[in-house]
Every structure is written in structure tokens, then in C-alpha cells.
Design an enzyme around this catalytic site. Structure first.
Site, PDB file in Angstrom:
ATOM      1  N   ASP A  78       6.210 -28.917  10.834  1.00 53.03           N
ATOM      2  CA  ASP A  78       6.168 -27.738   9.978  1.00 53.03           C
ATOM      3  C   ASP A  78       5.332 -26.616  10.590  1.00 53.03           C
ATOM      4  O   ASP A  78       5.643 -25.432  10.431  1.00 53.03           O
ATOM      5  CB  ASP A  78       5.599 -28.108   8.609  1.00 53.03           C
ATOM      6  CG  ASP A  78       6.619 -28.838   7.746  1.00 53.03           C
ATOM      7  OD1 ASP A  78       7.596 -29.357   8.308  1.00 53.03           O
ATOM      8  OD2 ASP A  78       6.442 -28.893   6.522  1.00 53.03           O
ATOM      9  N   ASP A 120       5.445 -34.355   7.408  1.00 55.78           N
ATOM     10  CA  ASP A 120       5.622 -33.944   6.025  1.00 55.78           C
ATOM     11  C   ASP A 120       6.896 -34.432   5.345  1.00 55.78           C
ATOM     12  O   ASP A 120       6.852 -34.865   4.208  1.00 55.78           O
ATOM     13  CB  ASP A 120       5.594 -32.415   5.947  1.00 55.78           C
ATOM     14  CG  ASP A 120       4.264 -31.851   6.402  1.00 55.78           C
ATOM     15  OD1 ASP A 120       3.673 -32.417   7.324  1.00 55.78           O
ATOM     16  OD2 ASP A 120       3.834 -30.833   5.845  1.00 55.78           O
ATOM     17  N   LYS A 121       8.049 -34.310   5.968  1.00 56.21           N
ATOM     18  CA  LYS A 121       9.298 -34.680   5.308  1.00 56.21           C
ATOM     19  C   LYS A 121       9.804 -36.033   5.764  1.00 56.21           C
ATOM     20  O   LYS A 121      10.713 -36.597   5.158  1.00 56.21           O
ATOM     21  CB  LYS A 121      10.390 -33.627   5.578  1.00 56.21           C
ATOM     22  CG  LYS A 121       9.968 -32.202   5.288  1.00 56.21           C
ATOM     23  CD  LYS A 121       9.337 -32.048   3.928  1.00 56.21           C
ATOM     24  CE  LYS A 121       8.553 -30.767   3.788  1.00 56.21           C
ATOM     25  NZ  LYS A 121       7.474 -30.569   4.757  1.00 56.21           N
ATOM     26  N   GLU A 439       7.867 -23.143   3.635  1.00 52.97           N
ATOM     27  CA  GLU A 439       6.460 -23.041   3.268  1.00 52.97           C
ATOM     28  C   GLU A 439       5.928 -21.642   3.564  1.00 52.97           C
ATOM     29  O   GLU A 439       6.360 -20.985   4.495  1.00 52.97           O
ATOM     30  CB  GLU A 439       5.634 -24.074   4.031  1.00 52.97           C
ATOM     31  CG  GLU A 439       5.932 -25.506   3.606  1.00 52.97           C
ATOM     32  CD  GLU A 439       5.119 -26.524   4.386  1.00 52.97           C
ATOM     33  OE1 GLU A 439       4.521 -26.151   5.419  1.00 52.97           O
ATOM     34  OE2 GLU A 439       5.075 -27.694   3.963  1.00 52.97           O
ATOM     35  N   SER A 465       2.444 -25.027   2.235  1.00 53.23           N
ATOM     36  CA  SER A 465       1.904 -26.098   3.056  1.00 53.23           C
ATOM     37  C   SER A 465       0.748 -26.733   2.306  1.00 53.23           C
ATOM     38  O   SER A 465       0.074 -26.097   1.490  1.00 53.23           O
ATOM     39  CB  SER A 465       1.408 -25.532   4.381  1.00 53.23           C
ATOM     40  OG  SER A 465       0.541 -26.438   5.023  1.00 53.23           O
TER      41      SER A 465
END
Length: 548
Positions: A78, A120-121, A439, A465
Site C-alpha cells: 500500500d 494489508d489485504k 487510502e 491507512s
């Protein structure tokens, strides 16, 4: 064994022949087949070390009598994707990762699998896959990186974004920013604060799908290698006992995860991921559940971005088990892949640093880390990380400055057009509108770096974020693309934010709002490829932005 579908009986000679081409022997054909979903790649710092962990998992699987099969899944950084079109692919990747895991495991009739993840994902995507496939499953999160250090000050990725804001405000020179850049991210691992990756690592441990201590052990720690080896042993044990993901995770598990999320002050992105993961397991979690629990569970540890501590500090203080110990009177007992119940882990754990993990009667904040706001601007809800909001911004009223894209907002903030007392509104950045719900760390960090975090709020139908702090309110639902009220905000409108009372109000009459809504012209970016497919399938952010 499930894998008998591809290896047992004369009629399976063709698939056995293909398996022999990979080097398998007759003896190995008799053993459990274990998939390892490996998100290793050479561009994401949180993932560059994962092959070492995979090697240890493989050893553990072989030692326990199984046969490991490694396959790859994508991972988006990210931080690298931030601030350009690439960020629109980040949340989209969550469903792609879940699909990749499901495709590989189901197509090859594997007996169980381990998800090796970090960022994150990727972790949410693998957890969604765990819910879809009710088979033995474990998750190994790769661990945080060490903090960066410069001139005796701890740094992380957030430090760089905010240094850019300081530069734009004329507070520092370019060499200062470069110095922060070169020191903030010292090596492998997810970013060192309690951002989304590390929040989800902690919550995976609470859900019971990773071994105790996995969520906070750092990427560079030897104990992460030991946890990886034990994960290999344990997944084979789960297969032999036929203990599946649904045997471990139930509705109580998700409530426990939200309680820990509130106690640690985790990323607002959990309000997207937990509902989506729960849905894959067959349960419904609403934003109201987050807010209800937030009012019950205090914020007891203060990690970056809301406080001074890092994941290393949390781990040294006892990690997730220490948090469970603090919350033991509020938890519901659930199984874990350890073979121990969550309550047993909680009761038998200890807190090693009362300054880092406070008691419930001496919290950093009396409420949990996240609050859900509603009002005529967000009828279905909006999310704020209240643990990262100063007391000055808990109640705020200001004039709207409206932007139809993140980049327009960045340009205006950088040019000095956003002044104290403003409410920056960034719309058409939701799941459908962007599409992909990027984000907004760049604009929020610019505001913070320019010294405006106590005098400027930011509201968006995009998301934030985990590194975002200040009066930043995201996930506004319905989003502008779906003709939510945020699409009707005009420059100069007064917006009132009241976090204690959970209100987000556009200060115009109901009649005026109704009239404006009749004349909305929706901005359509006309996406192509995967973003077009995502728009056609994605649900509202208030429902976890999951795909139908």
C-alpha cells in the site's frame, strides 16, 4: 483424505502420473497433501523474507508426515501504491487473493493449507478463503519490521509522509526529508506501527487461526522461524484430526477480535475486513457491533500512529496473550489451532510492561479505538480512529472544501489552500466511485506534517491507512457514486463532527438536502479491466466492501 480424489484408485493414474512428474514417490502419495499459499515477492518489504518462513513450514510438514505444495498469490504494498492509480488495486486484491487460494486448494483437492502472509489485504484475503473452504487451515503472518531510528527518534513509514508535509509548510529542507526516507524503513517486515497489516496479524491470532505469539513476533526474530516450523507440524495434526477452519472460528471469535481491536486501537480498515471475513464464515457483523463494543472496551495500548510505541514494544510487553489477559473478563471462550482455548491462553498469560499495556481501569482512552458516526452526511455510517484524534478535534465544526479526487485534494493542500478551520471533503473515492476505495494517507499526512491536524478535519468515502491520525473520517456510506449525501456537499457548507455523540452532520435543512440530491451529477471514471469488474460486483463499504 480429500487428496484421495487425485491420487487413489486405478482411475486416478493420469493425475498420479502428473504428480510423479513433480518428483512425488509412492510413499508420499499415501500422505496428506498440504498447500502453502505464499505471498512472497521481491517488491513488498513485508514479504521479501517469506520464503525463509515457508522453508520452515515445509520442514515442519514433512516432519509431521505430510507433503507440502507451495503456490504463489499476489500482494500489493500500500505504501508504494499510495498516491497514484495503483492504490485503487489494493482493496481489489483482497478478493483476488481469496480467489487464488480457493482455486489452488480446491482444484488440487488439498487436505489442508497454510496461508503465509503479511500485508494489508493479503491477510484478510486469506482469512476470507479460510471461511469459504471449511478444511484444516492455518495462517502465518510474517511479522513487523524494526522501527527506523534517526537522531535518537523512532521512525516508520508515517514519518516520511508527515516529513513531506513539514517540507511543504517550509519547516524543513529537502535533505531532512531524504534523511527520514533513508532511515524510516530499515528492512524486511510490515511497517512497524499498529497499521492495518499488524492489526490484522493480531486479530488473526485472536480468531484462533495462527499460533500464540505469531501476531506480534517481528520478521527478524528467530522465534518467527520457530513458529513457522511449529505451524507445519500443527497443520498436519489438524488434518489428521479433521479440525477445520469452521471448527475454530465462529461468531464469538469475531466478537473477541473486535474487542481486541478496540483495546489495541487498530486500523479503521478492520471495519471493512472483519465484516467481509465473517460473511465468508456465514456470519453477519455490522458497523453497529463495532461501535457497541467500542463503548464497552477501553483503549489500553497506544502504538503508532496514535501513540509512542511500536509492535516490538507490544511484543516485549506480552503481545496478544497479554491483551487477552487484560480482557479475560470480557472474552467468550473459543477454540484455537494451538489445541488450547482462547480463555486458557488469556488466563495463563502475563503483562510484562504496564506502561505499554495498561489495565482496564487505567486506559489511554475510556472507549475503544474506533467509533462509528452517523447523520445526514453518512446515513449508513462513517468510521474514525478516535484513539488517534486529539481532544481538540473530538468536537469540530468547519467550512467544507470539496474535492472530487484525492489528487485534487493533495494539490490544493500542498499549495497552501487549506487553512485552519476547514473540513476537507474528498469524494468519488469509494468502492465503486474510485473504484477500489483507495487510502488517503497522503492528504492526511500532509495535513499533519503542516501542523494542521488539530484544526483541519478530513471526510471521505474512501478509506484511510492504519497510519492515519487526526480528525480523519472515512468509509462515508452511501458513497458519492451511489448518490450518497456526500455528493451533495458544496464548498462553504458547514459540517459538524461530534465523535463523543457519534454524529456527522451537514448543517443544511432536510429540504435543502433533498433538493440538492435531485440534481447530483455522478462522476464516472469509466474504469476498465479488473477495476470495472470490481465496480460491478462490490457492495457498500458499510457492509465490508465485499463482492457478491
Amino acid at each position: 483424505m480429500r487428496s484421495d480424489q487425485i491420487k487413489s484408485g486405478l482411475e486416478k493414474a493420469p493425475s498420479r502420473s502428473l504428480l510423479r512428474a513433480t518428483g512425488l514417490t509412492d510413499e508420499q502419495m499415501k500422505k496428506p497433501f498440504v498447500g502453502i499459499a505464499n505471498s512472497w515477492n521481491e517488491i513488498v518489504p513485508g514479504h521479501i523474507h517469506l520464503n525463509r518462513l515457508v522453508d520452515e513450514i515445509k520442514k515442519g510438514i514433512v516432519e509431521a508426515g505430510g507433503v507440502p505444495f507451495v503456490f504463489g498469490v499476489p500482494a500489493v504494498c500500500d505504501g508504494i501504491a499510495m498516491g497514484h492509480k495503483g492504490m485503487r488495486y489494493s482493496l481489489v486484491s483482497r478478493e483476488t487473493i481469496a480467489d487464488c487460494c480457493e482455486i489452488m486448494v480446491e482444484a488440487h483437492a488439498l487436505d489442508g493449507w497454510v496461508g503465509v502472509t503479511n500485508c494489508d489485504k493479503v491477510t484478510p484475503g486469506m482469512l476470507i478463503a479460510a471461511g469459504r473452504m471449511n478444511i484444516p487451515t492455518m495462517v502465518l503472518t510474517g511479522g513487523a519490521m524494526e522501527v527506523g531510528v534517526k537522531d535518537g527518534k523512532n521512525l516508520d513509514l508515517q514519518s516520511i509522509f508527515e516529513a513531506i508535509g513539514e517540507y511543504q509548510a517550509g519547516k524543513v529542507d529537502e535533505s531532512y526529508v531524504t534523511g527520514i526516507e533513508c532511515a524510516a524503513c530499515p528492512g524486511e517486515g510490515s511497517c512497524s506501527g499498529l497499521f492495518t497489516a499488524n492489526t490484522m496479524a493480531c486479530l488473526t491470532e485472536v480468531l484462533g487461526l495462527s499460533l500464540t505469539g505469531c501476531g506480534t513476533s517481528l520478521a527478524v526474530d528467530d522465534k518467527k522461524l520457530k513458529i513457522a516450523r511449529e505451524t507445519g507440524h500443527k497443520i498436519v495434526e489438524l488434518i489428521k484430526k479433521n479440525i477445520t477452519s469452521h471448527d475454530i472460528v465462529d461468531l464469538k471469535s469475531f466478537r473477541n477480535a473486535i474487542k481486541v481491536d478496540m483495546a489495541i486501537g487498530g486500523s479503521t480498515n478492520t471495519a471493512l475486513h472483519i465484516p467481509a471475513i465473517a460473511r465468508s464464515f456465514g456470519y453477519s457483523i455490522s458497523l453497529d457491533e463495532f461501535d457497541s463494543i467500542s463503548k464497552q472496551i477501553s483503549h489500553i495500548t497506544s502504538l503508532r500512529p496514535s501513540g509512542p510505541y511500536s509492535i516490538r514494544d507490544l511484543d516485549n510487553a506480552g503481545g496478544v496473550p497479554a491483551i487477552l489477559y487484560r480482557l479475560k473478563d470480557h472474552l467468550e471462550d473459543t477454540p484455537t489451532v494451538n489445541g488450547r482455548s482462547l480463555m486458557d491462553i488469556a488466563i495463563k498469560s502475563s503483562v510484562f510492561d504496564d506502561a505499554v499495556i495498561r489495565s482496564l481501569d487505567n486506559p489511554f482512552h475510556s472507549e475503544g479505538g474506533i467509533a462509528v458516526l452517523k447523520g445526514n452526511l453518512a446515513p449508513k455510517g462513517a468510521i474514525v480512529k478516535q484513539a488517534a484524534v486529539s481532544e481538540k478535534m473530538m468536537k469540530f465544526k468547519g467550512a467544507a472544501i470539496v474535492f472530487d479526487s484525492e489528487q485534487d485534494a493533495i494539490d490544493s493542500i500542498t499549495a497552501g489552500n487549506v487553512k485552519a478551520g476547514s473540513v476537507v471533503v474528498i469524494r468519488y473515492e469509494g468502492p465503486k466511485g474510485a473504484p477500489g476505495m483507495p487510502e488517503m494517507l497522503s492528504p492526511t499526512s500532509l495535513i499533519a506534517g503542516m501542523g494542521l491536524s488539530d484544526s483541519v478535519a478530513l471526510i471521505t468515502d474512501g478509506r484511510f491507512s492504519g497510519a492515519t491520525r487526526g480528525g480523519s473520517i472515512g468509509h462515508v456510506s452511501p458513497e458519492a457514486f451511489n448518490c450518497g449525501p456526500i455528493a451533495a456537499v458544496n464548498n462553504g457548507d458547514i459540517i459538524e463532527i461530534n465523535i463523543p455523540e457519534r454524529k456527522l452532520t451537514l448543517c443544511i435543512s432536510d429540504e435543502e438536502l433533498t433538493e440538492r440530491m435531485k440534481h447530483i451529477t455522478v462522476l464516472d471514471r469509466k474504469p476498465t479491466g479488473v477495476l470495472k469488474k470490481y465496480r460491478e460486483l462490490v457492495q457498500d463499504a458499510s457492509e465490508g466492501a465485499y463482492l457478491e
